[in-house]
Write a protein that holds these residues in place. Structure first.
Motif, PDB file in Angstrom:
ATOM      1  N   ASP A  37       0.796  -1.230   0.000  1.00  0.00           N
ATOM      2  CA  ASP A  37       0.000   0.000   0.000  1.00  0.00           C
ATOM      3  C   ASP A  37       0.828   1.279   0.000  1.00  0.00           C
ATOM      4  N   GLN A  38       2.121   1.184   0.252  1.00  0.00           N
ATOM      5  CA  GLN A  38       2.967   2.387   0.273  1.00  0.00           C
ATOM      6  C   GLN A  38       3.470   2.757  -1.118  1.00  0.00           C
ATOM      7  N   CYS A  39       3.067   1.992  -2.096  1.00  0.00           N
ATOM      8  CA  CYS A  39       3.532   2.206  -3.460  1.00  0.00           C
ATOM      9  C   CYS A  39       2.809   3.393  -4.091  1.00  0.00           C
ATOM     10  N   GLY A  40       3.589   4.327  -4.618  1.00  0.00           N
ATOM     11  CA  GLY A  40       3.030   5.489  -5.293  1.00  0.00           C
ATOM     12  C   GLY A  40       3.028   5.293  -6.798  1.00  0.00           C
ATOM     13  N   PRO A  41       3.117   6.389  -7.560  1.00  0.00           N
ATOM     14  CA  PRO A  41       3.084   6.298  -9.022  1.00  0.00           C
ATOM     15  C   PRO A  41       4.256   5.484  -9.577  1.00  0.00           C
ATOM     16  N   CYS A  93       0.854   2.234 -11.702  1.00  0.00           N
ATOM     17  CA  CYS A  93       0.112   2.791 -10.564  1.00  0.00           C
ATOM     18  C   CYS A  93      -0.080   4.272 -10.870  1.00  0.00           C
ATOM     19  N   SER A  94      -1.259   4.765 -10.692  1.00  0.00           N
ATOM     20  CA  SER A  94      -1.655   6.110 -11.101  1.00  0.00           C
ATOM     21  C   SER A  94      -0.759   7.212 -10.536  1.00  0.00           C
ATOM     22  N   GLN A  95      -0.538   8.227 -11.362  1.00  0.00           N
ATOM     23  CA  GLN A  95       0.218   9.406 -10.935  1.00  0.00           C
ATOM     24  C   GLN A  95      -0.559  10.232  -9.921  1.00  0.00           C
ATOM     25  N   ARG A  96      -1.807   9.905  -9.700  1.00  0.00           N
ATOM     26  CA  ARG A  96      -2.617  10.619  -8.704  1.00  0.00           C
ATOM     27  C   ARG A  96      -2.393  10.085  -7.291  1.00  0.00           C
ATOM     28  N   ARG A  97      -1.717   8.951  -7.174  1.00  0.00           N
ATOM     29  CA  ARG A  97      -1.401   8.393  -5.848  1.00  0.00           C
ATOM     30  C   ARG A  97      -0.332   9.250  -5.183  1.00  0.00           C
ATOM     31  N   PRO A  98      -0.256   9.227  -3.846  1.00  0.00           N
ATOM     32  CA  PRO A  98       0.849   9.926  -3.171  1.00  0.00           C
ATOM     33  C   PRO A  98       2.181   9.294  -3.589  1.00  0.00           C
ATOM     34  N   THR A 100       5.786   7.571  -3.545  1.00  0.00           N
ATOM     35  CA  THR A 100       6.341   6.507  -2.707  1.00  0.00           C
ATOM     36  C   THR A 100       7.361   7.132  -1.755  1.00  0.00           C
TER      37      THR A 100
END
Length: 174
Positions: A37-41, A93-98, A100
């Motif tokens: 779950d800590q994975c970002g874009p 993984c979306s660029q909208r995620r926080p 990493t």
């Protein structure tokens, strides 16, 4: 300012909003699984995976040789927001995620690449069959696949005279 490279991607400066850490795709998949779950874009392009982390943080860590970092004065290709499949670069993984967390990515990468069992020793008859790519570390000395960094197998003397008499660093797939 971002520069267009084709209609589905943009050449974007790193080190402003984010830094980037690029690694072979197979290694990146293991790191992504470790991060959960800590994975970002994440950007995938060909055989590489690029993780986006907070700007100006990659220089604070010593990265394994399989990882390449991009910060100030560097650019990477970013896909269009709607690109989630190949061909070309796409968002895994979306660029909208926080972003990493850099220390978490570094820790996951070390956990995945960290101490491995002693590499196999190569028999003299195997050494005699190595290709030029394998002798220069560009291909795996065990299977022949191209390697990006790879894992050091050790120093081997593959010949008794000429340039092959010099010990060479042979590499294997990571």
């Amino acid at each position: 300012m971002a520069e267009r490279t084709d209609p589905s991607s943009t050449l974007t400066p790193a080190g402003r909003t984010w830094d980037a850490v690029r690694m072979p795709r197979s290694l990146g998949a293991e790191v992504r699984d470790h991060l959960r779950d800590q994975c970002g874009p994440i950007i995938v392009e060909g055989g590489v995976m690029t993780f986006l982390v907070p700007a100006r943080t990659t220089a604070d860590h010593q990265w394994p040789p399989q990882a390449e970092t991009f910060g100030e004065s560097t650019y990477i290709t970013t896909p269009a927001e709607v690109r989630h499949t190949p061909p070309g670069p796409y968002w895994l993984c979306s660029q909208r995620r926080p972003l990493t967390p850099t220390s978490e990515l570094h820790g996951a990468l070390l956990a995945v690449t960290g101490p491995r069992p002693e590499p196999p020793r190569l028999a003299p008859e195997h050494l005699a069959r190595l290709t030029a790519y394998q002798l220069t570390g560009r291909s795996c000395a065990l299977c022949g696949r191209l390697v990006a960094g790879g894992r050091l197998l050790g120093l081997y003397q593959v010949g008794s005279s000429g340039p092959l008499a010099e010990p060479r660093e042979l590499r294997a797939c990571a």
